[in-house]
Design a protein around this motif. Structure first.
Motif, PDB file in Angstrom:
ATOM      1  N   ALA A   1     -11.949  -9.311   6.627  1.00 46.08           N
ATOM      2  CA  ALA A   1     -10.867 -10.152   7.343  1.00 46.08           C
ATOM      3  C   ALA A   1     -10.891 -10.359   8.552  1.00 46.08           C
ATOM      4  CB  ALA A   1      -9.637  -8.957   7.005  1.00 46.08           C
ATOM      5  N   SER A   2     -10.463 -11.607   8.978  1.00 48.58           N
ATOM      6  CA  SER A   2     -10.752 -12.175  10.340  1.00 48.58           C
ATOM      7  C   SER A   2      -9.984 -11.458  11.299  1.00 48.58           C
ATOM      8  CB  SER A   2     -10.348 -13.490  10.224  1.00 48.58           C
ATOM      9  OG  SER A   2      -9.031 -13.664  10.240  1.00 48.58           O
ATOM     10  N   LEU A   3     -10.274 -11.477  12.507  1.00 43.96           N
ATOM     11  CA  LEU A   3      -9.545 -10.876  13.510  1.00 43.96           C
ATOM     12  C   LEU A   3      -8.015 -11.528  13.623  1.00 43.96           C
ATOM     13  CD1 LEU A   3      -9.213  -8.960  15.870  1.00 43.96           C
ATOM     14  CD2 LEU A   3     -10.187 -10.844  17.603  1.00 43.96           C
ATOM     15  N   GLU A   4      -7.840 -12.881  13.505  1.00 46.19           N
ATOM     16  CA  GLU A   4      -6.681 -13.552  13.474  1.00 46.19           C
ATOM     17  C   GLU A   4      -5.666 -12.658  12.490  1.00 46.19           C
ATOM     18  OE1 GLU A   4      -6.613 -17.504  12.669  1.00 46.19           O
ATOM     19  OE2 GLU A   4      -4.590 -17.747  13.331  1.00 46.19           O
ATOM     20  N   GLU A   5      -6.366 -12.510  11.063  1.00 46.94           N
ATOM     21  CA  GLU A   5      -5.427 -12.181   9.986  1.00 46.94           C
ATOM     22  C   GLU A   5      -5.381 -10.467  10.532  1.00 46.94           C
ATOM     23  OE1 GLU A   5      -5.973 -11.529   5.123  1.00 46.94           O
ATOM     24  OE2 GLU A   5      -7.623 -12.254   6.356  1.00 46.94           O
ATOM     25  N   ARG A   6      -6.176  -9.644  11.054  1.00 50.39           N
ATOM     26  CA  ARG A   6      -5.852  -8.354  11.584  1.00 50.39           C
ATOM     27  C   ARG A   6      -4.525  -8.181  12.496  1.00 50.39           C
ATOM     28  NH1 ARG A   6      -9.713  -4.859  10.083  1.00 50.39           N
ATOM     29  NH2 ARG A   6     -11.387  -6.019   8.880  1.00 50.39           N
ATOM     30  N   GLN A   7      -4.673  -9.463  13.281  1.00 49.79           N
ATOM     31  CA  GLN A   7      -3.553  -9.253  14.264  1.00 49.79           C
ATOM     32  C   GLN A   7      -2.176  -9.719  13.906  1.00 49.79           C
ATOM     33  OE1 GLN A   7      -6.151 -11.986  17.047  1.00 49.79           O
ATOM     34  NE2 GLN A   7      -5.432 -10.730  18.671  1.00 49.79           N
ATOM     35  N   ARG A   8      -2.201 -10.401  12.441  1.00 45.71           N
ATOM     36  CA  ARG A   8      -0.966 -10.866  12.158  1.00 45.71           C
ATOM     37  C   ARG A   8      -0.306 -10.169  10.811  1.00 45.71           C
ATOM     38  NH1 ARG A   8      -0.348 -16.823  13.936  1.00 45.71           N
ATOM     39  NH2 ARG A   8      -1.776 -16.705  15.682  1.00 45.71           N
ATOM     40  N   THR A   9      -1.116  -9.382  10.505  1.00 47.57           N
ATOM     41  CA  THR A   9      -0.691  -8.530   9.240  1.00 47.57           C
ATOM     42  C   THR A   9      -0.143  -7.143   9.588  1.00 47.57           C
ATOM     43  OG1 THR A   9      -2.468  -9.813   8.103  1.00 47.57           O
ATOM     44  CG2 THR A   9      -1.479  -7.824   6.795  1.00 47.57           C
ATOM     45  N   PRO A  10       1.110  -6.909   8.790  1.00 45.43           N
ATOM     46  CA  PRO A  10       1.796  -5.406   9.135  1.00 45.43           C
ATOM     47  C   PRO A  10       0.808  -4.562   8.672  1.00 45.43           C
ATOM     48  CG  PRO A  10       3.331  -6.947   8.226  1.00 45.43           C
ATOM     49  CD  PRO A  10       2.136  -7.777   8.063  1.00 45.43           C
ATOM     50  N   PHE A  11       0.712  -3.524   9.400  1.00 45.29           N
ATOM     51  CA  PHE A  11      -0.266  -2.367   9.101  1.00 45.29           C
ATOM     52  C   PHE A  11       0.000  -1.340   7.825  1.00 45.29           C
ATOM     53  CE2 PHE A  11      -3.330  -1.242  13.019  1.00 45.29           C
ATOM     54  CZ  PHE A  11      -3.294  -2.586  13.171  1.00 45.29           C
ATOM     55  N   TYR A  12       1.290  -1.449   7.751  1.00 42.58           N
ATOM     56  CA  TYR A  12       1.736  -0.501   6.506  1.00 42.58           C
ATOM     57  C   TYR A  12       2.261  -1.033   5.502  1.00 42.58           C
ATOM     58  CZ  TYR A  12      -0.427   3.292   9.400  1.00 42.58           C
ATOM     59  OH  TYR A  12      -1.225   3.938   9.811  1.00 42.58           O
ATOM     60  N   LYS A  13       2.432  -0.574   4.082  1.00 40.08           N
ATOM     61  CA  LYS A  13       3.396  -0.934   3.389  1.00 40.08           C
ATOM     62  C   LYS A  13       4.092   0.616   2.958  1.00 40.08           C
ATOM     63  CE  LYS A  13       1.328  -4.835   1.150  1.00 40.08           C
ATOM     64  NZ  LYS A  13       2.360  -5.662   1.437  1.00 40.08           N
ATOM     65  N   VAL A  14       5.144   0.499   2.177  1.00 37.62           N
ATOM     66  CA  VAL A  14       5.964   1.572   1.949  1.00 37.62           C
ATOM     67  C   VAL A  14       5.251   2.299   0.784  1.00 37.62           C
ATOM     68  CG1 VAL A  14       8.273   0.525   2.195  1.00 37.62           C
ATOM     69  CG2 VAL A  14       7.337   0.804  -0.134  1.00 37.62           C
ATOM     70  N   SER A  15       5.427   3.864   0.785  1.00 33.72           N
ATOM     71  CA  SER A  15       4.672   4.677  -0.021  1.00 33.72           C
ATOM     72  C   SER A  15       4.930   4.707  -1.498  1.00 33.72           C
ATOM     73  CB  SER A  15       5.044   6.124   0.614  1.00 33.72           C
ATOM     74  OG  SER A  15       4.332   7.053  -0.476  1.00 33.72           O
ATOM     75  N   THR A  16       3.772   4.485  -2.251  1.00 41.54           N
ATOM     76  CA  THR A  16       3.844   4.481  -3.747  1.00 41.54           C
ATOM     77  C   THR A  16       3.277   5.982  -4.297  1.00 41.54           C
ATOM     78  OG1 THR A  16       1.785   3.396  -4.017  1.00 41.54           O
ATOM     79  CG2 THR A  16       3.654   2.004  -3.666  1.00 41.54           C
ATOM     80  N   HIS A  17       3.115   6.846  -3.370  1.00 42.50           N
ATOM     81  CA  HIS A  17       2.627   8.041  -3.437  1.00 42.50           C
ATOM     82  C   HIS A  17       3.631   8.889  -4.587  1.00 42.50           C
ATOM     83  CE1 HIS A  17       1.724  12.232  -2.762  1.00 42.50           C
ATOM     84  NE2 HIS A  17       0.374  11.962  -2.217  1.00 42.50           N
ATOM     85  N   SER A  18       2.991   9.696  -5.412  1.00 40.85           N
ATOM     86  CA  SER A  18       3.997  10.679  -6.309  1.00 40.85           C
ATOM     87  C   SER A  18       5.094  11.226  -5.706  1.00 40.85           C
ATOM     88  CB  SER A  18       2.993  11.506  -7.234  1.00 40.85           C
ATOM     89  OG  SER A  18       2.469  12.285  -6.313  1.00 40.85           O
ATOM     90  N   ALA A  19       4.775  11.566  -4.353  1.00 37.58           N
ATOM     91  CA  ALA A  19       5.834  12.191  -3.706  1.00 37.58           C
ATOM     92  C   ALA A  19       6.716  11.170  -2.667  1.00 37.58           C
ATOM     93  CB  ALA A  19       5.484  13.368  -2.673  1.00 37.58           C
TER      94      ALA A  19
END
Ligand SMILES: [Zn+2]
Length: 412
Positions: A279-297
């Protein structure tokens, strides 16, 4: 693509003040965000609540109440989670006490809106007079696992005592065709000053508040996020507010051993948890770092629906006339005035004060970087009456749990 939000016009506003509920906790990150990075296995959570005053009528209400001081008196099912999903907790005061100490009588609070019914938002309603109604989101009253509440219903996470002798009002978003930013909306005072937003996914009936803080064609708003998500990096950075090439040093904790000065954003973007190495640096600077957990807990009962609610929240975050305030965002307490410190201080002038910019990058301090862990835990152990509490002496007997119990009690 950003979808500009069409806000209904109105000349009415509400006065908004923010209360530090004094709750501090740490929780296992895997239940809230993904993917979890090594060195960030726990999330630090504070909790804010909001005192809202409808200026035309003078009516006051609360949006959320945080954690009751005597949290060991919550329903039995929650006691099992202390020490598991919840890894540490301290609460020094009830919000009701904070209100009274600062000159707001409880009988002046006509409504307490629960963003949702989880223990860290409902406070202790039994301290409010019967004239204070509880307002909940869709599905609450008909959910078989909730009412009438504990102890009449042994596995319910809410208490019978919350509802005694008071009105319980459930918002019906289907009764109106109003939509704001893709969410169903309910015009609380029928004058455009305060809306509730239908933001499902975390639990039954989750709602956000949308408070008009200044009126006119370019009205400003506070989005009171509750637990639509638990960490602001679910919506930051983004294309409207990308991570700057150099992180402004005033937004980083003052520990010279932790951050180089100047601090290049690559310290964080090189480890962007959502993106692959190409992924480009620009993309890294513009994409949220996390999504909500889909873990079993996961703390989200319906993670895809919760993520969809968060994706819409991103449009609010990208609007310069909206300040998003998640209940557990520590940056709010660091940069915004609180009712506790100054009962007269309100948030309405947030745009002129530059608070949207000030709170934007504080979450970076929580992240691991350069092989070092993020911010230290904000609280360790369990506290009772301002002292460390040795729970091993009082630990409840472990019992088998049903899946419903796990889903209900594991969340906050
Ligand atoms: Zn919460």
């Amino acid at each position: 693509m950003s979808r500009p939000i069409s806000f209904p016009p109105s000349s009415s506003t509400v006065r908004v003040r923010m209360i530090d509920t004094t709750a501090r906790m740490t929780v296992r990150a895997e239940s809230f965000v993904e993917p979890v990075q090594p060195g960030h296995e726990f999330l630090n959570l504070s909790a804010v609540a909001f005192l809202i005053e409808h200026e035309p009528t003078g009516r006051k209400m609360m949006f959320d109440l945080g954690v009751r001081k005597d949290y060991w008196n919550y329903a039995a099912i929650l006691q099992k989670r202390i020490g598991t999903v919840i890894s540490s907790l301290r609460v020094d005061k009830n919000v009701s006490d904070i209100l009274v100490e600062n000159g707001v009588e409880l009988d002046s609070i006509s409504s307490v809106i629960w963003s949702h019914y989880h223990w860290d938002h409902v406070g202790n309603m039994s301290l409010f007079p019967p004239s204070t109604e509880i307002v909940v989101g869709p599905g609450f009253k008909s959910a078989p696992q909730l009412l009438p509440g504990f102890p009449e219903k042994l596995d319910s996470p809410v208490l019978v005592s919350e509802f005694e002798s008071r009105q319980l009002r459930e918002i019906d978003f289907s009764a109106t065709s109003l939509e704001i930013g893709g969410y169903g909306a309910y015009d609380f005072f029928d004058d455009g000053s305060f809306y509730l937003l239908d933001t499902p996914g975390h639990c039954i009936g989750h709602m956000c508040g949308l408070a008009r803080t200044t009126s006119g064609d370019d009205s400003t708003f506070l989005l009171l996020g509750g637990d639509i998500c638990h960490f602001v990096a679910d919506i930051r950075p983004n294309p409207t507010y990308p991570l700057p090439d150099e992180i402004p040093s005033e937004m980083l904790d003052h520990d010279p051993t932790y951050f180089p000065r100047p601090c290049p954003c690559s310290l964080f973007t090189d480890h962007h948890p959502q993106l692959s190495s190409d992924a480009s640096l620009e993309e890294r600077q513009r994409t949220p770092f996390y999504k909500v957990s889909t873990h079993s807990a996961s703390a989200y009962i319906d993670p895809p629906t919760a993520q969809n609610s968060v994706d819409k929240l991103l449009d609010f975050e990208r609007s310069s006339n909206v300040l998003v305030c998640l209940a557990h965002d520590e940056a709010l307490l660091k940069y915004l005035p609180t009712f506790n410190r100054d009962p007269k201080s309100e948030l309405n002038d947030w745009r002129n004060q530059g608070w949207k910019e000030k709170v934007r990058w504080d979450w970076l301090n929580e992240l691991p970087r350069d092989g070092k862990p993020g911010r230290k835990l904000i609280v360790e152990g369990f506290w009772r009456d301002r002292k460390l509490w040795d729970r091993s002496k009082e630990k409840m007997e472990e019992k088998g749990e049903t899946e419903t119990e796990k889903a209900e009690a594991g969340s906050l």
